[in-house]
Design a protein around this motif. Structure first.
Motif, PDB file in Angstrom:
ATOM      1  N   GLU A 177       0.828  -1.206   0.000  1.00  6.81           N
ATOM      2  CA  GLU A 177       0.000   0.000   0.000  1.00  6.81           C
ATOM      3  C   GLU A 177       0.864   1.258   0.000  1.00  6.81           C
ATOM      4  O   GLU A 177       0.576   2.232  -0.693  1.00  6.81           O
ATOM      5  N   LYS A 178       1.941   1.238   0.776  1.00 10.03           N
ATOM      6  CA  LYS A 178       2.849   2.385   0.800  1.00 10.03           C
ATOM      7  C   LYS A 178       3.467   2.619  -0.579  1.00 10.03           C
ATOM      8  O   LYS A 178       3.649   3.764  -1.008  1.00 10.03           O
ATOM      9  N   ALA A 179       3.804   1.520  -1.252  1.00  9.52           N
ATOM     10  CA  ALA A 179       4.423   1.625  -2.578  1.00  9.52           C
ATOM     11  C   ALA A 179       3.515   2.358  -3.549  1.00  9.52           C
ATOM     12  O   ALA A 179       3.958   3.229  -4.304  1.00  9.52           O
ATOM     13  N   LEU A 180       2.241   2.002  -3.539  1.00  6.81           N
ATOM     14  CA  LEU A 180       1.290   2.651  -4.437  1.00  6.81           C
ATOM     15  C   LEU A 180       1.073   4.116  -4.055  1.00  6.81           C
ATOM     16  O   LEU A 180       1.079   5.003  -4.910  1.00  6.81           O
ATOM     17  N   ASN A 181       0.940   4.378  -2.778  1.00  5.55           N
ATOM     18  CA  ASN A 181       0.658   5.736  -2.315  1.00  5.55           C
ATOM     19  C   ASN A 181       1.817   6.698  -2.538  1.00  5.55           C
ATOM     20  O   ASN A 181       1.603   7.909  -2.691  1.00  5.55           O
ATOM     21  N   SER A 182       3.040   6.177  -2.570  1.00  2.00           N
ATOM     22  CA  SER A 182       4.220   7.033  -2.709  1.00  2.00           C
ATOM     23  C   SER A 182       4.764   7.087  -4.134  1.00  2.00           C
ATOM     24  O   SER A 182       5.735   7.797  -4.400  1.00  2.00           O
ATOM     25  N   ALA A 183       4.150   6.350  -5.047  1.00  2.00           N
ATOM     26  CA  ALA A 183       4.705   6.196  -6.397  1.00  2.00           C
ATOM     27  C   ALA A 183       4.793   7.507  -7.175  1.00  2.00           C
ATOM     28  O   ALA A 183       5.687   7.684  -8.011  1.00  2.00           O
ATOM     29  N   GLU A 184       3.883   8.435  -6.923  1.00  2.00           N
ATOM     30  CA  GLU A 184       3.878   9.682  -7.683  1.00  2.00           C
ATOM     31  C   GLU A 184       5.114  10.540  -7.416  1.00  2.00           C
ATOM     32  O   GLU A 184       5.404  11.469  -8.180  1.00  2.00           O
ATOM     33  N   LYS A 185       5.873  10.216  -6.375  1.00  2.00           N
ATOM     34  CA  LYS A 185       7.082  10.970  -6.050  1.00  2.00           C
ATOM     35  C   LYS A 185       8.285  10.551  -6.886  1.00  2.00           C
ATOM     36  O   LYS A 185       9.303  11.237  -6.911  1.00  2.00           O
ATOM     37  N   LEU A 186       8.181   9.410  -7.582  1.00  2.00           N
ATOM     38  CA  LEU A 186       9.301   8.906  -8.366  1.00  2.00           C
ATOM     39  C   LEU A 186       9.615   9.843  -9.532  1.00  2.00           C
ATOM     40  O   LEU A 186       8.712  10.300 -10.241  1.00  2.00           O
ATOM     41  N   ASP A 187      10.911  10.086  -9.743  1.00  2.00           N
ATOM     42  CA  ASP A 187      11.305  10.935 -10.863  1.00  2.00           C
ATOM     43  C   ASP A 187      12.401  10.277 -11.700  1.00  2.00           C
ATOM     44  O   ASP A 187      13.214  10.935 -12.340  1.00  2.00           O
ATOM     45  N   ILE A 188      12.436   8.927 -11.670  1.00  2.00           N
ATOM     46  CA  ILE A 188      13.364   8.169 -12.511  1.00  2.00           C
ATOM     47  C   ILE A 188      12.542   7.389 -13.536  1.00  2.00           C
ATOM     48  O   ILE A 188      11.359   7.111 -13.320  1.00  2.00           O
ATOM     49  N   PRO A 189      13.135   7.031 -14.684  1.00  2.00           N
ATOM     50  CA  PRO A 189      12.391   6.243 -15.683  1.00  2.00           C
ATOM     51  C   PRO A 189      11.984   4.878 -15.121  1.00  2.00           C
ATOM     52  O   PRO A 189      12.791   4.190 -14.514  1.00  2.00           O
ATOM     53  N   VAL A 190      10.727   4.518 -15.327  1.00  2.00           N
ATOM     54  CA  VAL A 190      10.187   3.252 -14.816  1.00  2.00           C
ATOM     55  C   VAL A 190       9.509   2.494 -15.947  1.00  2.00           C
ATOM     56  O   VAL A 190       8.678   3.060 -16.672  1.00  2.00           O
ATOM     57  N   LEU A 191       9.845   1.230 -16.098  1.00  2.00           N
ATOM     58  CA  LEU A 191       9.158   0.335 -17.038  1.00  2.00           C
ATOM     59  C   LEU A 191       8.308  -0.631 -16.236  1.00  2.00           C
ATOM     60  O   LEU A 191       8.821  -1.339 -15.364  1.00  2.00           O
ATOM     61  N   LEU A 192       7.020  -0.673 -16.527  1.00  2.00           N
ATOM     62  CA  LEU A 192       6.093  -1.585 -15.857  1.00  2.00           C
ATOM     63  C   LEU A 192       5.521  -2.559 -16.892  1.00  2.00           C
ATOM     64  O   LEU A 192       4.952  -2.129 -17.899  1.00  2.00           O
ATOM     65  N   GLN A 193       5.683  -3.855 -16.630  1.00  2.00           N
ATOM     66  CA  GLN A 193       5.113  -4.884 -17.500  1.00  2.00           C
ATOM     67  C   GLN A 193       4.312  -5.880 -16.670  1.00  2.00           C
ATOM     68  O   GLN A 193       4.745  -6.283 -15.586  1.00  2.00           O
ATOM     69  N   TYR A 194       3.167  -6.270 -17.209  1.00  2.00           N
ATOM     70  CA  TYR A 194       2.385  -7.316 -16.543  1.00  2.00           C
ATOM     71  C   TYR A 194       1.409  -7.948 -17.528  1.00  2.00           C
ATOM     72  O   TYR A 194       1.120  -7.392 -18.595  1.00  2.00           O
ATOM     73  N   GLY A 195       0.915  -9.128 -17.156  1.00  2.00           N
ATOM     74  CA  GLY A 195      -0.071  -9.830 -17.971  1.00  2.00           C
ATOM     75  C   GLY A 195      -1.474  -9.496 -17.508  1.00  2.00           C
ATOM     76  O   GLY A 195      -1.743  -9.429 -16.306  1.00  2.00           O
ATOM     77  N   GLU A 196      -2.362  -9.316 -18.432  1.00  2.00           N
ATOM     78  CA  GLU A 196      -3.735  -8.940 -18.089  1.00  2.00           C
ATOM     79  C   GLU A 196      -4.559 -10.113 -17.569  1.00  2.00           C
ATOM     80  O   GLU A 196      -5.695  -9.934 -17.144  1.00  2.00           O
ATOM     81  N   GLU A 197      -3.984 -11.318 -17.572  1.00  2.00           N
ATOM     82  CA  GLU A 197      -4.657 -12.482 -16.987  1.00  2.00           C
ATOM     83  C   GLU A 197      -3.988 -12.909 -15.674  1.00  2.00           C
ATOM     84  O   GLU A 197      -4.171 -14.030 -15.212  1.00  2.00           O
ATOM     85  N   ASP A 198      -3.251 -11.997 -15.080  1.00  2.00           N
ATOM     86  CA  ASP A 198      -2.551 -12.268 -13.814  1.00  2.00           C
ATOM     87  C   ASP A 198      -3.558 -12.364 -12.671  1.00  2.00           C
ATOM     88  O   ASP A 198      -4.326 -11.437 -12.427  1.00  2.00           O
TER      89      ASP A 198
END
Length: 247
Positions: A177-198
């Protein structure tokens, strides 16, 4: 913790750090490590406490913040950080709380946001009494991917286990929960990948995560499950996206 460094050339172009997921170990990333070495990256891997070849009761991580400190200790000033599932959560939280940021962050099906239900709340209320007690982590091998070969290999891997301690679970839910709530503070390039049937992580929470990070590159794989890198149809695209992102 069990640590291993891989290097092919005395002058690698960059350092790549891999953080594995719950119940597994760093050795499962050998094909990815070989790809990175071919491209002249130095690679650092380690097994989380209670996992793989590291010491500790299977599935029991005493303190997530000790892991963040450990990553800070083993990494050079410049590095790229990759994490899958629980490793994705750890990598994201590391980037949020540490002063020594990775140059780039790669998240594979990270466990972020709300991961629990009312049953989990009741169960975790006993954590003070049974903190080191381990239970099944609830991961079904068939939910990992569509590759029967990869699933069979996972089942027969002697270093894979299905345990998680009450204390680890409580920390996992809290840090997610903390990770999601604090994510907007990130200022480095981030690649997010996931499967839609996860079905192992909450992909609705990953949608929220994708809307919070301004520096995000998003790659969704429509018919993939939790381990996109083991999906016959998508694994090449998964790795292509990573190398385009870092190179």
């Amino acid at each position: 913790m069990y640590l291993k460094r891989f290097i092919k050339d005395s002058k690698p172009k960059a350092t790549f750090v891999i953080v594995h997921g719950l119940g597994e170990h760093s050795g499962r990333y050998k094909p990815f490590i070989e790809m990175l070495l071919e491209r002249n990256f130095q690679v650092i891997t380690f097994d989380l406490p209670g996992h793989g070849l590291s010491e500790g009761k299977r599935g029991h991580i005493k303190d997530f913040y000790k892991i963040y400190e450990y990553i800070e200790e083993i990494t050079p000033d410049k590095f790229i950080l990759f994490g899958h599932s629980l490793g994705g959560l750890i990598s994201l939280r590391y980037a949020e709380v540490s002063e020594k940021k990775p140059e780039k962050l790669i998240l594979s099906s990270p466990a972020v946001g709300k991961l629990y239900n009312s049953f989990h709340k009741i169960l975790l209320s006993t954590v003070g009494i049974f903190g080191s007690l381990t239970i099944s982590n609830g991961i079904s091998p068939s939910a990992l991917c569509y590759s029967e070969e990869a699933v069979e290999k996972y089942i027969n891997d002697p270093l894979v286990h299905n345990r998680i301690s009450m204390k680890t679970a409580k920390q996992l839910f809290s840090e997610a929960e903390k990770a999601l709530n604090s994510a907007e503070k990130l200022d480095i390039p981030v690649l997010l990948q996931y499967g839609e049937e996860d079905k192992i992580v909450n992909i609705n929470e990953l949608e929220k995560l994708s809307q919070k990070i301004n520096t995000l590159y998003l790659k969704k794989h429509k018919y993939a499950k939790h381990e996109v890198f083991n999906e016959p149809k998508y694994k090449d695209k998964f790795y292509e996206a990573i190398f385009e992102f870092i190179e």
